[in-house]
Design a protein around this motif. Structure first.
Motif, PDB file in Angstrom:
ATOM      1  N   SER A  79       1.181  -1.538   0.217  1.00 30.84           N
ATOM      2  CA  SER A  79       0.124   0.132  -0.384  1.00 30.84           C
ATOM      3  C   SER A  79       0.655   0.986   0.075  1.00 30.84           C
ATOM      4  O   SER A  79       2.256   1.093   0.701  1.00 30.84           O
ATOM      5  N   ASP A  80       0.444   2.400  -0.172  1.00 28.63           N
ATOM      6  CA  ASP A  80       1.215   3.263  -0.679  1.00 28.63           C
ATOM      7  C   ASP A  80       1.805   3.992   1.055  1.00 28.63           C
ATOM      8  O   ASP A  80       2.781   4.918   1.442  1.00 28.63           O
ATOM      9  N   ALA A  81       0.487   3.278   1.856  1.00 28.63           N
ATOM     10  CA  ALA A  81       1.000   3.686   3.319  1.00 28.63           C
ATOM     11  C   ALA A  81       2.554   3.076   3.661  1.00 28.63           C
ATOM     12  O   ALA A  81       3.347   3.568   4.446  1.00 28.63           O
ATOM     13  N   ALA A  82       2.405   2.044   3.631  1.00 34.93           N
ATOM     14  CA  ALA A  82       3.231   1.344   4.210  1.00 34.93           C
ATOM     15  C   ALA A  82       4.468   1.427   2.775  1.00 34.93           C
ATOM     16  O   ALA A  82       5.756   1.276   3.905  1.00 34.93           O
ATOM     17  N   LEU A  83       4.059   1.077   1.753  1.00 25.04           N
ATOM     18  CA  LEU A  83       5.774   1.914   1.126  1.00 25.04           C
ATOM     19  C   LEU A  83       6.479   3.262   1.363  1.00 25.04           C
ATOM     20  O   LEU A  83       7.613   3.863   2.039  1.00 25.04           O
ATOM     21  N   GLY A  84       5.873   4.364   2.288  1.00 24.45           N
ATOM     22  CA  GLY A  84       5.742   5.499   3.050  1.00 24.45           C
ATOM     23  C   GLY A  84       6.495   4.963   4.440  1.00 24.45           C
ATOM     24  O   GLY A  84       7.994   5.925   4.297  1.00 24.45           O
ATOM     25  N   LYS A  85       6.366   4.102   4.805  1.00 25.34           N
ATOM     26  CA  LYS A  85       6.799   3.668   6.516  1.00 25.34           C
ATOM     27  C   LYS A  85       7.731   3.321   5.896  1.00 25.34           C
ATOM     28  O   LYS A  85       8.610   4.003   6.567  1.00 25.34           O
ATOM     29  N   LEU A  86       7.861   2.366   4.470  1.00 26.53           N
ATOM     30  CA  LEU A  86       8.654   1.627   4.825  1.00 26.53           C
ATOM     31  C   LEU A  86      10.270   2.550   4.315  1.00 26.53           C
ATOM     32  O   LEU A  86      11.697   2.320   4.093  1.00 26.53           O
ATOM     33  N   LEU A  87       9.950   3.706   3.084  1.00 32.27           N
ATOM     34  CA  LEU A  87      11.147   4.707   2.975  1.00 32.27           C
ATOM     35  C   LEU A  87      11.360   5.191   4.027  1.00 32.27           C
ATOM     36  O   LEU A  87      12.492   6.095   4.163  1.00 32.27           O
ATOM     37  N   ASP A  88      10.348   5.641   4.536  1.00 37.44           N
ATOM     38  CA  ASP A  88      10.572   6.797   5.796  1.00 37.44           C
ATOM     39  C   ASP A  88      11.982   5.990   7.136  1.00 37.44           C
ATOM     40  O   ASP A  88      12.667   6.867   7.288  1.00 37.44           O
TER      41      ASP A  88
END
Length: 96
Positions: A79-88
């Protein structure tokens, strides 16, 4: 073999050998491939470097799309949220 397009120049191998420099110079000018035949049968296709690069890039793009579709069909998505967290987590949060 795929049917020949009418925009291709067809050249027997002996003619190509006799006019190689001229044919190669004409590749960029005419912007179409040259089909080289041997004993009347297709043997090779000569392309400009630009046309080769264009075809290679297109093939890579289509392969990437196919891989993405296969991943989606197999449920390998984030998901976008999971990807955002991973990148962060990996790169650190960007300063706003």
């Amino acid at each position: 073999m795929k049917p020949r397009h009418e925009t291709e120049e067809v050249l027997p191998l002996a003619d190509f050998a006799a006019r190689a420099s001229e044919v190669i110079r004409g590749l960029r000018e005419h912007r179409r491939p040259v089909l080289i035949t041997q004993s009347g049968e297709p043997a090779a296709v000569l392309l400009s470097p630009e046309e080769f690069d264009r075809l290679t890039q297109r093939a890579r793009f289509l392969e990437a799309v196919d891989e993405g579709l296969a991943d989606a069909h197999a449920g390998r998505m984030t998901s976008d949220a999971a990807l955002g967290k991973l990148l962060d987590d990996e790169l650190g949060k960007l300063e706003s």
